[in-house]
Design an enzyme around this catalytic site. Structure first.
Site, PDB file in Angstrom:
ATOM      1  N   SER A 111       0.835  -1.201   0.000  1.00 56.97           N
ATOM      2  CA  SER A 111       0.000   0.000   0.000  1.00 56.97           C
ATOM      3  C   SER A 111       0.865   1.245   0.000  1.00 56.97           C
ATOM      4  O   SER A 111       1.975   1.252   0.567  1.00 56.97           O
ATOM      5  CB  SER A 111      -0.850   0.001   1.267  1.00 56.97           C
ATOM      6  OG  SER A 111      -1.468   1.253   1.459  1.00 56.97           O
ATOM      7  N   TYR A 121      -1.522   0.111  10.282  1.00 55.37           N
ATOM      8  CA  TYR A 121      -1.802  -0.490   8.977  1.00 55.37           C
ATOM      9  C   TYR A 121      -0.582  -0.353   8.057  1.00 55.37           C
ATOM     10  O   TYR A 121      -0.093  -1.339   7.489  1.00 55.37           O
ATOM     11  CB  TYR A 121      -3.034   0.175   8.332  1.00 55.37           C
ATOM     12  CG  TYR A 121      -3.210  -0.231   6.890  1.00 55.37           C
ATOM     13  CD1 TYR A 121      -3.538  -1.538   6.555  1.00 55.37           C
ATOM     14  CD2 TYR A 121      -2.993   0.685   5.859  1.00 55.37           C
ATOM     15  CE1 TYR A 121      -3.661  -1.925   5.219  1.00 55.37           C
ATOM     16  CE2 TYR A 121      -3.110   0.307   4.531  1.00 55.37           C
ATOM     17  CZ  TYR A 121      -3.440  -1.002   4.222  1.00 55.37           C
ATOM     18  OH  TYR A 121      -3.540  -1.379   2.905  1.00 55.37           O
ATOM     19  N   LYS A 150       2.233  -3.283   6.589  1.00 53.05           N
ATOM     20  CA  LYS A 150       2.571  -3.508   5.174  1.00 53.05           C
ATOM     21  C   LYS A 150       4.083  -3.412   4.947  1.00 53.05           C
ATOM     22  O   LYS A 150       4.646  -4.131   4.133  1.00 53.05           O
ATOM     23  CB  LYS A 150       1.817  -2.528   4.276  1.00 53.05           C
ATOM     24  CG  LYS A 150       0.328  -2.836   4.180  1.00 53.05           C
ATOM     25  CD  LYS A 150       0.072  -4.190   3.503  1.00 53.05           C
ATOM     26  CE  LYS A 150      -1.382  -4.539   3.422  1.00 53.05           C
ATOM     27  NZ  LYS A 150      -1.615  -5.886   2.839  1.00 53.05           N
TER      28      LYS A 150
HETATM   29  C1  WQD Z   1      -9.132   9.961   0.449  1.00 52.83           C
HETATM   30  C2  WQD Z   1      -9.240  11.470   0.544  1.00 52.83           C
HETATM   31  C3  WQD Z   1      -9.446  12.336   2.767  1.00 52.83           C
HETATM   32  C4  WQD Z   1     -13.412  10.543   3.465  1.00 52.83           C
HETATM   33  C5  WQD Z   1      -6.019   5.302   2.848  1.00 52.83           C
HETATM   34  C6  WQD Z   1      -4.760   4.526   3.063  1.00 52.83           C
HETATM   35  C7  WQD Z   1      -4.297   3.968   1.740  1.00 52.83           C
HETATM   36  C8  WQD Z   1      -5.368   3.113   1.127  1.00 52.83           C
HETATM   37  C9  WQD Z   1      -6.630   3.880   0.991  1.00 52.83           C
HETATM   38  C10 WQD Z   1      -5.837   0.818   1.579  1.00 52.83           C
HETATM   39  C11 WQD Z   1      -8.416  12.071   1.667  1.00 52.83           C
HETATM   40  C12 WQD Z   1     -10.693  12.621   1.961  1.00 52.83           C
HETATM   41  C13 WQD Z   1     -12.210  10.926   2.904  1.00 52.83           C
HETATM   42  C14 WQD Z   1     -14.413  11.537   3.738  1.00 52.83           C
HETATM   43  C15 WQD Z   1     -12.917  13.219   2.850  1.00 52.83           C
HETATM   44  N1  WQD Z   1      -5.578   1.973   1.955  1.00 52.83           N
HETATM   45  N2  WQD Z   1     -11.961  12.235   2.605  1.00 52.83           N
HETATM   46  N3  WQD Z   1     -14.103  12.830   3.408  1.00 52.83           N
HETATM   47  O1  WQD Z   1      -6.545   8.278   3.473  1.00 52.83           O
HETATM   48  O2  WQD Z   1      -5.979   8.681   1.051  1.00 52.83           O
HETATM   49  O3  WQD Z   1      -5.737   6.413   1.983  1.00 52.83           O
HETATM   50  O4  WQD Z   1      -6.988   4.443   2.250  1.00 52.83           O
HETATM   51  O5  WQD Z   1      -5.963  -0.203   1.634  1.00 52.83           O
HETATM   52  O6  WQD Z   1      -3.161   3.244   1.939  1.00 52.83           O
HETATM   53  O7  WQD Z   1      -3.775   5.369   3.600  1.00 52.83           O
HETATM   54  O8  WQD Z   1      -8.001   7.297   1.640  1.00 52.83           O
HETATM   55  O9  WQD Z   1     -10.374   7.229   1.046  1.00 52.83           O
HETATM   56  O10 WQD Z   1      -9.730   7.686   3.464  1.00 52.83           O
HETATM   57  O11 WQD Z   1      -9.342   9.421   1.748  1.00 52.83           O
HETATM   58  O12 WQD Z   1     -12.710  14.395   2.582  1.00 52.83           O
HETATM   59  O13 WQD Z   1     -15.514  11.250   4.249  1.00 52.83           O
HETATM   60  O14 WQD Z   1     -10.594  11.807   0.812  1.00 52.83           O
HETATM   61  O15 WQD Z   1      -9.113  13.444   3.546  1.00 52.83           O
HETATM   62  O16 WQD Z   1      -7.912  13.275   1.193  1.00 52.83           O
HETATM   63  P1  WQD Z   1      -6.518   7.785   2.105  1.00 52.83           P
HETATM   64  P2  WQD Z   1      -9.429   7.839   2.020  1.00 52.83           P
END
Ligand code: WQD
Length: 318
Positions: free
Chosen positions: A116, A139, A143
Site C-alpha cells: 500500500s 496499517y 505492510k
Molecule cells: C481519500 C481522501 C481524505 C473521506 C487510505 C490509506 C491507503 C489506502 C486507501 C488501503 C483524503 C478525503 C475521505 C471523507 C474526505 N488503503 N476524505 N471525506 O486516506 O488517502 O488512503 O486508504 O488499503 O493506503 O492510507 O483514503 O479514502 O480515506 O481518503 O474528505 O468522508 O478523501 O481526507 O484526502 P486515504 P481515504
C-alpha cells in the site's frame, strides 16, 4: 498457469480472480469469507481457510502444484488499525509469513503481494518507490513488515516476488464486485449521494489548487490488469527476484473534483460540507508510475470519470 489467490473473495482479489478465469488460468481461491463473498468467485476452486489459524500444512497442501500465489488477505482500515493494532500485525504480518512458509514447503515459485501507499506515510507530492518508508499508523507499518518478510523470503527460499503498493483503489468492474463496507472517499461519497446526505470534506485549507486533499485514484480494473502483468513477470523472473512497484495513475484528483465528477455521472449535484482536516492526511499523494511502466509495460487506462461512474452504478444497482 495455476494461480492461488489468497483473499480472492475480497474486493481487489475478486477482480483479479475474474480476469484470471477469463483468460483461462486455473484459479484456486483461499478465503475465510470474513469480509469476502463467495458469490464473487464462482468458477474458481474455493478453499475456506484462515491463513492465520496455525494450520500451516493445510495451506501448503492447497498450494502444491501451483505456479504462483497472489496474497491479498489482510485488513485495510487505517482507523481500525489504530484502535486494534494487534489484529493488524496478526492478520497482515502473520498472514504473509504463513503464505511464505507454505510456498517454501510446497515449492511454489511466484508471489505477488498486496502492499500500500500507506508505507510512505506523510510523504507529499509525486512519490517514487525509492522514497523513505515512514508509515504513520499500524496499517502502514504492517505492510512495511510484510514487504520485508517477502524480500527476505525471496532471497532465502529463491521465491520470485513483486510487492505492489496501491494508491487509492476505487470503482468496480460490475456491481457484484463492488467494495461494500469500505470507509474510503469514493464509496462514502456514493452512499451519501444516494441517501441525499452531505459528504464531509476533510479540510479545504491545504496547499493544493482548490484547497482540498489530492490523491491518486486508480480503477480497480486497472489494478487487476496490473496483477496479471505482475504474475506473468514473476513466473518468468530469475529465482530470488524481488522488487516493489507503485500501482497508481500518476494523476492527482482533489476531494472536490471527486465530488464534482460524482455529480456529473449521477446527474445530481452532490451536497457537501467542509469539515476539519483529518489527522495525518498529507496534502497530496500521487504515485510515480515510471517504474511499473518500465518493468511491467502496464499503465492505467481508466480516468476519474470511469472510476466514479462505475462506483456510482455499482452502488445504485446493489
Ligand atoms: C481519500 C481522501 C481524505 C473521506 C487510505 C490509506 C491507503 C489506502 C486507501 C488501503 C483524503 C478525503 C475521505 C471523507 C474526505 N488503503 N476524505 N471525506 O486516506 O488517502 O488512503 O486508504 O488499503 O493506503 O492510507 O483514503 O479514502 O480515506 O481518503 O474528505 O468522508 O478523501 O481526507 O484526502 P486515504 P481515504
Amino acid at each position: 498457469m495455476r494461480v492461488v489467490v489468497v483473499g480472492g473473495a475480497g474486493y481487489i482479489g475478486a477482480h483479479v480472480t475474474r480476469l484470471l478465469l477469463d483468460r483461462g488460468d486455473d484459479v484456486v481461491v483461499v478465503d475465510n469469507l470474513s469480509t469476502g463473498d463467495a458469490a464473487r468467485v464462482e468458477g474458481a476452486e474455493l478453499h475456506l481457510l484462515t491463513v492465520t489459524s496455525g494450520d500451516d500444512a493445510a495451506l501448503a497442501e492447497v498450494l502444491g502444484g501451483s505456479d504462483a500465489v497472489v496474497h491479498f488477505a489482510a485488513r485495510k482500515s487505517v482507523e481500525e488499525s489504530v484502535h486494534d493494532p494487534v489484529a493488524y500485525y496478526r492478520d497482515n504480518v502473520v498472514g504473509v509469513t504463513t503464505v511464505l512458509a507454505a510456498m517454501r514447503d510446497a515449492g511454489v515459485g511466484g508471489l505477488v503481494f498486496s502492499s500500500s501507499a500507506a508505507v510512505y506515510g506523510e510523504a507529499s507530492g509525486v512519490v517514487s518507490e525509492s522514497a523513505d518508508l515512514r508509515p504513520i499508523n499500524p496499517y502502514g507499518r504492517s505492510k512495511v513488515v510484510g514487504e520485508w518478510a517477502v524480500s527476505d523470503a525471496a532471497a532465502a527460499y529463491r521465491i520470485r516476488a513483486l510487492s505492489l503498493r496501491y494508491f487509492n483503489v476505487a470503482g468496480a468492474a460490475d456491481p457484484s464486485l463492488r467494495d461494500h463496507g469500505a470507509r474510503n472517499l469514493v464509496p462514502i461519497a456514493v452512499e451519501h449521494a444516494r441517501q441525499g446526505r452531505p459528504v464531509s470534506v476533510f479540510g479545504d485549507g491545504y496547499d493544493t489548487p482548490d484547497g482540498s486533499c489530492v490523491r491518486d485514484y486508480v480503477h480497480v480494473s486497472d489494478v487487476a490488469d496490473a496483477h496479471l502483468a505482475a504474475l506473468d513477470h514473476v513466473v518468468a523472473a530469475p529465482a530470488g527476484y524481488d522488487d516493489v512497484l507503485n500501482v497508481g495513475t500518476g494523476v492527482g484528483s482533489s476531494v472536490l473534483e471527486v465530488l464534482t465528477t460524482l455529480g456529473e455521472v449521477s446527474g445530481q449535484a452532490v451536497d457537501y460540507e467542509i469539515g476539519p482536516p483529518r489527522d495525518g492526511d498529507p496534502a497530496a499523494v500521487i504515485g510515480a508510475v515510471g517504474k511499473i511502466e518500465a518493468v511491467l509495460g502496464w499503465r492505467a487506462s481508466r480516468d476519474l470519470r470511469a472510476i466514479v461512474g462505475s462506483a456510482w452504478t455499482a452502488g445504485v444497482t446493489a
